[in-house]
Write a protein that holds these residues in place. Structure first.
Motif, short mmCIF file in Angstrom:
data_model
loop_
_atom_site.label_atom_id
_atom_site.label_comp_id
_atom_site.label_asym_id
_atom_site.label_seq_id
_atom_site.Cartn_x
_atom_site.Cartn_y
_atom_site.Cartn_z
N LEU A 147 0.95 17.00 18.00
CA LEU A 147 1.79 17.75 18.92
C LEU A 147 2.40 18.96 18.21
N ALA A 148 2.94 19.89 19.00
CA ALA A 148 3.56 21.08 18.42
C ALA A 148 4.62 21.64 19.36
N ILE A 149 5.63 22.29 18.77
CA ILE A 149 6.67 22.97 19.52
C ILE A 149 7.30 24.03 18.63
N ASP A 150 7.71 25.14 19.23
CA ASP A 150 8.49 26.14 18.51
C ASP A 150 9.88 25.56 18.27
N ALA A 151 10.22 25.32 17.01
CA ALA A 151 11.47 24.63 16.69
C ALA A 151 12.70 25.51 16.87
N GLY A 152 12.51 26.83 16.88
CA GLY A 152 13.66 27.72 17.00
C GLY A 152 14.41 27.91 15.69
N ILE A 153 13.97 27.24 14.65
CA ILE A 153 14.55 27.33 13.30
C ILE A 153 13.39 27.39 12.32
N ALA A 154 13.52 28.20 11.29
CA ALA A 154 12.44 28.32 10.31
C ALA A 154 12.46 27.16 9.32
N GLY A 155 11.27 26.70 8.97
CA GLY A 155 11.14 25.70 7.93
C GLY A 155 10.90 26.36 6.59
N LEU A 156 10.39 25.60 5.65
CA LEU A 156 10.13 26.08 4.29
C LEU A 156 8.65 25.93 3.95
N PRO A 157 8.12 26.77 3.08
CA PRO A 157 6.76 26.54 2.61
C PRO A 157 6.66 25.17 1.95
N GLU A 158 5.54 24.52 2.14
CA GLU A 158 5.34 23.19 1.56
C GLU A 158 5.31 23.27 0.04
N ALA A 159 6.10 22.42 -0.62
CA ALA A 159 6.06 22.36 -2.08
C ALA A 159 4.69 21.85 -2.53
N ARG A 160 4.22 22.32 -3.67
CA ARG A 160 2.88 21.98 -4.16
C ARG A 160 2.95 21.19 -5.47
N PHE A 161 1.99 20.29 -5.62
CA PHE A 161 1.92 19.49 -6.84
C PHE A 161 1.45 20.36 -8.00
N ALA A 162 2.16 20.27 -9.12
CA ALA A 162 1.92 21.17 -10.24
C ALA A 162 0.83 20.70 -11.20
N GLY A 163 0.38 19.46 -11.09
CA GLY A 163 -0.63 18.94 -12.01
C GLY A 163 -2.01 19.54 -11.79
N ASP A 164 -2.90 19.37 -12.78
CA ASP A 164 -4.22 19.99 -12.76
C ASP A 164 -5.29 18.98 -12.36
N PRO A 165 -5.87 19.10 -11.16
CA PRO A 165 -6.92 18.16 -10.75
C PRO A 165 -8.17 18.23 -11.62
N THR A 166 -8.45 19.41 -12.17
CA THR A 166 -9.69 19.58 -12.93
C THR A 166 -9.64 18.95 -14.31
N SER A 167 -8.49 18.39 -14.69
CA SER A 167 -8.40 17.68 -15.96
C SER A 167 -9.04 16.30 -15.89
N LEU A 168 -9.44 15.89 -14.68
CA LEU A 168 -10.06 14.59 -14.47
C LEU A 168 -11.53 14.78 -14.11
N ARG A 215 0.85 -1.19 0.00
CA ARG A 215 0.00 0.00 0.00
C ARG A 215 0.88 1.23 0.00
N ALA A 216 0.31 2.37 -0.38
CA ALA A 216 1.05 3.63 -0.33
C ALA A 216 1.45 3.94 1.11
N ASN A 217 2.55 4.64 1.27
CA ASN A 217 2.99 5.04 2.61
C ASN A 217 3.47 6.49 2.59
N ASP A 218 4.71 6.75 2.83
CA ASP A 218 5.21 8.12 2.96
C ASP A 218 5.32 8.80 1.59
N GLY A 219 5.19 10.14 1.57
CA GLY A 219 5.33 10.87 0.32
C GLY A 219 5.49 12.36 0.54
N ALA A 220 6.05 13.05 -0.46
CA ALA A 220 6.24 14.50 -0.40
C ALA A 220 6.45 15.03 -1.81
N CYS A 221 6.11 16.30 -2.02
CA CYS A 221 6.37 16.94 -3.31
C CYS A 221 7.82 17.41 -3.38
N ASP A 222 8.43 17.24 -4.55
CA ASP A 222 9.76 17.80 -4.74
C ASP A 222 9.63 19.28 -5.10
#
Length: 312
Positions: free
Chosen positions: A278-299, A102-109
């Protein structure tokens, strides 16, 4: 870091996973895999909602198209618009992966493609390293990446520049990295945890290139420098943290999903926060989440049963 880890949402997930922050909506999304539920939390006013999924939801990605999510369901990929409660089926996975995975972990490049791995679920016997790593491209084509197959894929993440990919097979207790461009470079060992407690689970990368990895079974989230050296450790009040994600207005809040899956009643009594977001102030900044570039409305859309359930 400021203060200890706190509870953001008392979600009591069986297997919380797939957490990510949406800048546009200022919300956190995550999944309870075993209960086939999508969750959302808005810190500004505390509003929490959840949606039933047609099967187990393992991972997801934000889309460039507003309001849409790309879902890695157990046996297929789909787009989902939470506000419309609308699905658009995309791709079955068992034509490219064994039927007992089954599918498991994933992320956008950083190029807007969705990279994800599979998990082996044999009817009997131990898990085997037979599950591939896959990539959904912006044109909605699916390809198998030239990476070693895994028993439990995890730690998929990308450096700030996008030229390095991290990944692991949790059962092997090693995190790997490879050059990530038009072709994949040879995998190189990044962190070896075979002599340590716990297993590497999901990961996130901060703005300085540090890799934050949830250590399943070790009650920690660990930050590794780009050279693989351990830099800092966050103790969690749960033994099974599953995945971190940076969020909040300045991307300094680290949200951490967790699980009570497989814990005995005695252990659960000792871990009342297991399964919470859970949550904590990491003390270091992260990055905006990368987004999938494909078009959902094409389906084409399809009707689904069930609606979102607001949670008091």
């Amino acid at each position: 870091m400021s203060g200890p880890v706190s509870v953001a949402v008392a979600s009591a997930n069986t297997l919380g996973e797939g957490v990510l922050w949406c800048d546009r909506e200022q919300v956190v999304y995550w999944t309870d895999i075993q209960r086939s539920q999508l969750w959302r939390y808005r810190p500004q006013d505390g509003a929490t909602a959840r949606w039933p999924m047609p099967e187990r939801l393992a991972a997801m990605a934000l889309c460039e198209a507003d309001g849409w999510l790309l879902l890695a369901l157990a046996s297929r990929l789909a787009f989902f618009h939470p506000e419309r409660n609308e699905f658009r089926d995309l791709q079955g996975l068992h034509g490219v992966a064994p039927t007992d995975t089954r599918a498991n972990d994933g992320a956008c490049d950083r190029q807007g493609r969705f990279v994800f791995g599979m998990l082996h679920e044999p009817a009997e016997g131990p898990k085997q390293a037979v599950a591939p790593f896959l990539r959904l491209n912006a044109d909605l084509t699916l390809e198998t990446l030239r990476l070693p197959p895994a028993a439990i894929s995890n730690s998929i993440a990308f450096s700030p520049s996008g030229d390095t990919m991290y990944f692991c097979d949790s059962l092997q207790k090693q995190i790997w990295r490879c050059d990530y461009a038009s072709t994949l470079g040879q995998a190189q060992l990044f962190v070896d945890l075979r002599d340590e407690v716990g297993e590497p689970d999901g990961s996130a990368v901060d703005a300085d290139g540090g890799l934050w990895n949830a250590r399943w079974g070790d009650a920690r989230v660990v930050r590794y420098l780009p050279d693989g050296n351990e830099d800092r450790s966050i103790a969690t009040p749960v033994s099974q943290p599953t995945r971190p994600a940076f969020g909040g207005p300045a991307h300094r809040m680290l949200f951490i999903t967790s699980a009570h899956d497989g814990l005995s009643a005695a252990v659960r009594a000792q871990e009342p926060l297991a399964g919470h977001l859970l949550a904590i102030d990491a003390g270091i900044a992260g990055l905006p989440e990368a987004r999938f570039a494909g078009d959902p409305t094409s389906l084409p859309p399809r009707a689904v049963r069930g609606t979102s359930a607001e949670i008091p």
